[in-house]
Design a protein around this motif. Structure first.
Motif, PDB file in Angstrom:
ATOM      1  N   VAL A 541       9.747  -4.850   9.104  1.00  0.00           N
ATOM      2  CA  VAL A 541      10.851  -4.389   8.268  1.00  0.00           C
ATOM      3  C   VAL A 541      12.068  -5.294   8.425  1.00  0.00           C
ATOM      4  CG1 VAL A 541      12.306  -2.414   7.702  1.00  0.00           C
ATOM      5  CG2 VAL A 541       9.972  -2.045   8.516  1.00  0.00           C
ATOM      6  N   ILE A 544      11.750  -8.103   6.091  1.00  0.00           N
ATOM      7  CA  ILE A 544      11.961  -7.699   4.692  1.00  0.00           C
ATOM      8  C   ILE A 544      13.448  -7.703   4.373  1.00  0.00           C
ATOM      9  CG2 ILE A 544      11.771  -5.782   3.066  1.00  0.00           C
ATOM     10  CD1 ILE A 544       9.146  -5.018   4.404  1.00  0.00           C
ATOM     11  N   PHE A 548      15.334 -10.366   1.949  1.00  0.00           N
ATOM     12  CA  PHE A 548      16.104  -9.774   0.863  1.00  0.00           C
ATOM     13  C   PHE A 548      17.523 -10.340   0.849  1.00  0.00           C
ATOM     14  CE2 PHE A 548      19.034  -6.495  -0.650  1.00  0.00           C
ATOM     15  CZ  PHE A 548      18.479  -6.160  -1.870  1.00  0.00           C
ATOM     16  N   GLU A 577       5.135  -7.152   0.719  1.00  0.00           N
ATOM     17  CA  GLU A 577       6.581  -7.009   0.557  1.00  0.00           C
ATOM     18  C   GLU A 577       7.311  -8.311   0.878  1.00  0.00           C
ATOM     19  OE1 GLU A 577       4.721  -5.161   2.497  1.00  0.00           O
ATOM     20  OE2 GLU A 577       4.722  -3.118   1.678  1.00  0.00           O
ATOM     21  N   HIS A 578       6.829  -9.037   1.896  1.00  0.00           N
ATOM     22  CA  HIS A 578       7.475 -10.303   2.265  1.00  0.00           C
ATOM     23  C   HIS A 578       7.240 -11.371   1.196  1.00  0.00           C
ATOM     24  CE1 HIS A 578       6.517  -8.143   6.062  1.00  0.00           C
ATOM     25  NE2 HIS A 578       7.754  -8.480   6.360  1.00  0.00           N
ATOM     26  N   ALA A 580       6.792 -10.688  -1.903  1.00  0.00           N
ATOM     27  CA  ALA A 580       7.617 -10.287  -3.039  1.00  0.00           C
ATOM     28  C   ALA A 580       9.049 -10.770  -2.871  1.00  0.00           C
ATOM     29  CB  ALA A 580       7.581  -8.764  -3.186  1.00  0.00           C
ATOM     30  N   CYS A 581       9.571 -10.683  -1.648  1.00  0.00           N
ATOM     31  CA  CYS A 581      10.933 -11.177  -1.389  1.00  0.00           C
ATOM     32  C   CYS A 581      11.018 -12.688  -1.601  1.00  0.00           C
ATOM     33  CB  CYS A 581      11.359 -10.824   0.033  1.00  0.00           C
ATOM     34  SG  CYS A 581      11.677  -9.065   0.311  1.00  0.00           S
ATOM     35  N   ASP A 584      10.873 -13.448  -5.268  1.00  0.00           N
ATOM     36  CA  ASP A 584      12.171 -13.111  -5.847  1.00  0.00           C
ATOM     37  C   ASP A 584      13.206 -14.171  -5.503  1.00  0.00           C
ATOM     38  OD1 ASP A 584      13.966 -11.093  -7.162  1.00  0.00           O
ATOM     39  OD2 ASP A 584      14.917 -11.173  -5.196  1.00  0.00           O
ATOM     40  N   ASP A 607       0.175  -7.053  -4.600  1.00  0.00           N
ATOM     41  CA  ASP A 607       0.276  -5.686  -5.079  1.00  0.00           C
ATOM     42  C   ASP A 607       1.379  -5.599  -6.125  1.00  0.00           C
ATOM     43  OD1 ASP A 607       2.598  -5.867  -3.657  1.00  0.00           O
ATOM     44  OD2 ASP A 607       2.185  -4.186  -2.315  1.00  0.00           O
ATOM     45  N   THR A 609       4.473  -4.758  -5.942  1.00  0.00           N
ATOM     46  CA  THR A 609       5.793  -5.282  -5.595  1.00  0.00           C
ATOM     47  C   THR A 609       5.871  -6.782  -5.870  1.00  0.00           C
ATOM     48  OG1 THR A 609       5.089  -5.603  -3.294  1.00  0.00           O
ATOM     49  CG2 THR A 609       6.142  -3.513  -3.832  1.00  0.00           C
ATOM     50  N   VAL A 610       4.802  -7.497  -5.617  1.00  0.00           N
ATOM     51  CA  VAL A 610       4.775  -8.947  -5.858  1.00  0.00           C
ATOM     52  C   VAL A 610       4.882  -9.233  -7.353  1.00  0.00           C
ATOM     53  CG1 VAL A 610       3.421 -11.058  -5.610  1.00  0.00           C
ATOM     54  CG2 VAL A 610       3.442  -9.347  -3.768  1.00  0.00           C
TER      55      VAL A 610
END
Length: 884
Positions: A541, A544, A548, A577-578, A580-581, A584, A607, A609-610
């Motif tokens: 976390v 993440i 972000f 999630e990583h 996806a960040c 982004d 997934d 989020t990506v």
């Protein structure tokens, strides 16, 4: 003749036979003709009958005795007291002509023994008031009451009497004081008394060992037990369970094995209490094999031992074995108690087998244990942790007497399962019921307030928590940091962080994410470096939040470095999630090719989020081809989510491909996918006012639209230009601007400015967006802060005396079409120069800070009012205040 025969008997046999014959004769004849025993002989018979528990025979003899003395009355009081017949004992006591200390002591002991503690203390006080000196036995009885009920204040008064009455050398009394202080959590006083005793017996030593064990001083208990053995004091069946409990608390497995050897040498190896303590010690030390061996060699099945074994299995993660033991208990028809069921219910938290859990619940109801508070609390906790909140609430609602654990279990379950509103409502009901919340409740309420961004309510709970005097805990502090960070008060969150004595990775991560969410990416990265310097290891976390922050601060190189350090330095495999960040981050910086390459190199399956991150980047840079790939994957992963349909339609619209946009909308409709309409609402004087795009149903519609027009004129003079590139309909520029001017958020702001007094926050709730724009006017300037992009600050002139607006900052205020699911993003220029978060934004993010007015005074002195907003998570805050 009968007397002659009786006299041939001797000792106790004589007294027994004589007493029986005498009572038989007295029962038949009302007088004692022919029999003239002495008062001494009758008292001996009365005493023997009393000790034998033959209270009714003793009473008949007592009633027929013509001459009674002090011993007679005291013996009868003791007989009734020891048998639990306290009403009769009190009646005899009141009839006693001359009460002595023994009379008082006998009655007090009976009250203490049979749960009438308050009356016992009252009698003790009355005894002293009437001038009778308590004996060592009286003091011992009263001290046992203080020990059992934790009445430290009364125990200290008795201690003072002991000192004045020269009982300080009495081993019996001082041992009672040692036990009282130990059980009242005053081990320092107990140690002082124990150290001054010239003579100690095995009861004194046992009291100290038990005191250390019950107060959590396992190491001291083991040292005391060792000294006890060195002194040659005999250890009994009461000392062994206490030292074994201490070994289990500190997991002193080897010492516990040595005690086990002493138990066998002392001959207590088959004692049920000692065997139960052995099972518990081995289970807590993780030696389930030894615990099982002791359990299987027990001559008699003991439910306490089986309970300890089940708890040990659950703690070690052997839930299936715990369930097997429970089934064996049921098969052997063992009498389960109110500790057995909570022990096995805890295993279903990890097994997640709802069918068997409900079977156990049925067994609980069948055996009549559902009304037991401990069992009901365990049921609520189990159902809540399984996500079956209806079942948890049903058990909770049926409880006639709920304690703080009952409320805590259900409230925590609501919070952990995402029902934050229900958690807040339950907390209010809890307070209304007069239940004082504990740290677990407070932590859950802070978490719920953080998720709902209910800053003001969270502040009220915080204030009440401080007033309550409860000690804080790590979970409370972590939740409090999250509350202020998500509420936009990042400086308040930092103050909470600085005041914490203990911090863990959650504490650091919460503030790192908080800085990132509030547009202070540089501070987030700086705080991460401080975390590493402190020796705290980051987790999934943490990265993440860190990535972000890099994404929103545009720190591409730093983001890539941190991303690579996950696996290379900390052996943490990046998750979706990583990625996806990172996508982004690259997408915001215009590096769509690198983002596409990273997507293809992913070691895990992308997934939603990506793909959402990639779709958002494509929307900014109008890359239709890559957007179609991301959207089509989202159609498969989340077929009922309207977001990818809407965003793809918006991208088509921005590119002028109106037919493709319409086709996407038709596809969405044909698949039965419905998009939730954008809505903003606020509460004024207990009434909720809701607004949708171009809403005209409100009673004050004319005033609201007039105020919107007024605001638009002001901000356009300041240099604001609407971003109509994402308008969904093929119309002229003026029509697109009107569609943006009257969206629900602006209508809510206008209504707030009409109704809320100056200085009072205006809170606007939204159902779609989680990240917003920060905007306010200060002095002669209108200031914007885009949290969704890079945290830069743009200031526009408010009057003609200010300089012109820099062209590169257009547009600064982002607009939203209510038909769009997300907000168009400001396109940050490539390789921008770093900007810092200036003092004005710190004022805005500290909207509830008491010193905000003083800061305003230092910056501006010529304005008559201030309008600013703090936007984060799902709420926005607007406030008007006077300036000086």
């Amino acid at each position: 003749m009968r007397i002659a025969c009786l006299r041939e008997a001797s000792g106790k046999q004589f007294l027994s036979v004589f007493g029986s014959a005498l009572i038989c004769h007295m029962h038949v004849a009302p007088d004692l003709t022919g029999i003239n025993p002495s008062r001494f002989e009758l008292n001996r018979i009365l005493n023997d009958l009393s000790r034998a528990g033959k209270v009714y025979e003793a009473r008949r003899l007592f009633d027929k005795m013509p001459d009674r003395d002090e011993f007679t009355w005291n013996t009868m009081i003791a007989a009734y007291s020891n048998s639990g017949m306290l009403a009769e004992a009190r009646r005899i006591f009141d009839e006693t002509p001359n009460k002595s200390s023994i009379s008082w002591s006998s009655l007090i002991s009976g009250y203490c023994q049979y749960g009438r503690e308050k009356e016992a203390i009252d009698l003790y006080c009355q005894m002293q008031f009437e001038g009778h000196k308590p004996s060592q036995y009286t003091l011992g009885s009263v001290l046992r009451v203080c020990s059992a009920l934790g009445w430290l204040h009364i125990g200290e008064q008795i201690h003072g009497f002991v000192v004045k009455s020269q009982f300080v050398s009495n081993v019996y009394v001082v041992t009672g004081l040692v036990d009282m202080y130990a059980k009242c959590w005053r081990m320092l006083q107990a140690e002082c008394l124990f150290g001054r005793m010239p003579c100690r017996n095995h009861v004194t030593w046992t009291a100290m060992v038990t005191g250390y064990s019950q107060n959590g001083h396992g190491q001291r208990a083991m040292e005391c037990f060792r000294d006890m053995r060195v002194e040659g004091v005999e250890v009994n069946q009461y000392a062994f369970p206490s030292i074994l409990t201490a070994c289990g608390v500190v997991q002193a497995h080897y010492f516990g094995m040595q005690v086990h050897g002493c138990i066998w040498r002392s001959g207590f190896g088959t004692n049920a209490f000692v065997e139960s303590a052995l099972v518990d010690m081995y289970a807590k030390c993780g030696d389930l094999n030894s615990a099982r061996t002791v359990l299987e060699t027990m001559e008699v099945d003991n439910v306490v031992s089986w309970n300890s074994m089940i708890v040990g299995c659950v703690r070690q993660g052997f839930e299936e074995e715990a369930l097997s033991l429970f089934r064996k208990m049921h098969a052997r028809n063992m009498k389960m108690d109110d500790f057995t069921y909570p022990s096995i219910l805890n295993s279903f938290v990890f097994l997640m087998d709802r069918k068997i859990a409900m079977s156990v619940h049925s067994l609980i109801i069948k055996n009549g244990f559902e009304s037991f508070k401990l069992v009901a609390n365990a049921l609520i906790d189990m159902y809540a942790k399984q996500g079956n909140l209806d079942g948890a609430f049903e058990v909770f609602n049926k409880m006639p007497d709920k304690d703080v654990i009952s409320w805590t279990s259900l409230l925590t379950g609501y919070a952990h399962n995402g029902f934050h509103v229900e958690a807040i409502k339950l907390f209010c009901d809890m307070r209304s019921a007069g239940i004082t919340p504990d740290q677990f409740v407070i932590a859950s309420v802070f978490s719920a307030c953080a998720e709902l961004t209910l800053l003001e309510f969270g502040q009220q709970v915080h204030a009440n928590f401080v007033k309550s005097g409860l000690e804080s805990s790590l979970s409370v502090d972590n939740s409090l940091v999250a509350l202020y960070a998500k509420g936009g008060c990042i400086d308040d969150a930092k103050r909470i962080f600085d005041s914490m004595q203990d911090r863990d990775v959650i504490t650091w991560t919460t503030l790192i994410v908080g800085y990132a969410q509030n547009g202070r990416g540089d501070d987030s990265i700086r705080f991460y470096e401080s975390m590493i310097s402190s020796g705290c290891k980051p987790d999934l976390v943490t990265f993440i939040g860190l990535l972000f922050a890099c994404s929103h601060a545009g720190l591409v190189d730093d983001g890539l470095r941190y991303f690579k350090s996950m696996d290379n330095i900390y052996a943490i495999k990046p998750g979706p999630e990583h990625y996806a960040c990172m996508i982004d981050l690259l997408g915001r910086s215009g590096k769509l090719d690198e983002a596409k390459e990273l997507l293809n190199e992913m070691v895990v399956e992308p997934d939603q989020t990506v793909w959402k991150a990639l779709l958002g980047a494509c929307r900014v840079h109008k890359n239709v081809e890559l957007a179609e790939r991301a959207a089509y994957n989202l159609f498969e992963l989340e077929p009922l989510n309207a977001m990818p349909y809407v965003m793809l339609s918006n991208i088509y619209s921005a590119s002028g491909r109106w037919e493709d946009a319409a086709r996407t909308r038709r596809l969405m409709k044909s698949r039965g996918v419905n998009k939730e309409p954008g809505r903003s609402w606020m509460e004024i004087n207990g009434l909720v006012h809701s607004f949708t795009s171009e809403d005209r149903v409100h009673p004050r519609t004319r005033e609201i639209y007039s105020k919107v027009d007024e605001i638009m004129i002001v901000i356009k003079k300041a240099g604001y230009k609407p971003d109509v590139s994402f308008a969904l309909h093929d119309m002229d520029e003026e029509g697109k601007e009107l569609g943006l001017a009257y969206h629900s958020e602006k209508l809510a702001v206008a209504f707030g400015l009409l109704t809320v007094p100056r200085g009072v926050p205006i809170r606007i709730f939204k159902n779609l967006r989680k990240d917003h724009v920060l905007a306010r006017t200060i002095g002669n300037s209108f200031v914007f802060h885009d949290i969704e992009t890079d945290g830069q600050v743009f200031r526009y002139p408010f009057c003609s005396t200010q300089s012109a607006v820099p062209s590169r900052l257009n547009p600064a205020l982002l607009d939203m079409d209510e038909e769009a699911h997300d907000v168009p993003q400001y396109h940050r220029p490539n390789n921008p120069s770093p900007t810092t978060f200036d003092a004005d934004i710190q004022i805005a993010l500290s909207v509830y800070d008491a010193s905000a007015t003083d800061v305003f005074r230092g910056f501006y002195s010529s304005c008559s009012s201030v309008l600013f907003s703090v936007s984060c998570c799902s709420h926005e805050y607007y406030q008007t205040a006077d300036c000086y």
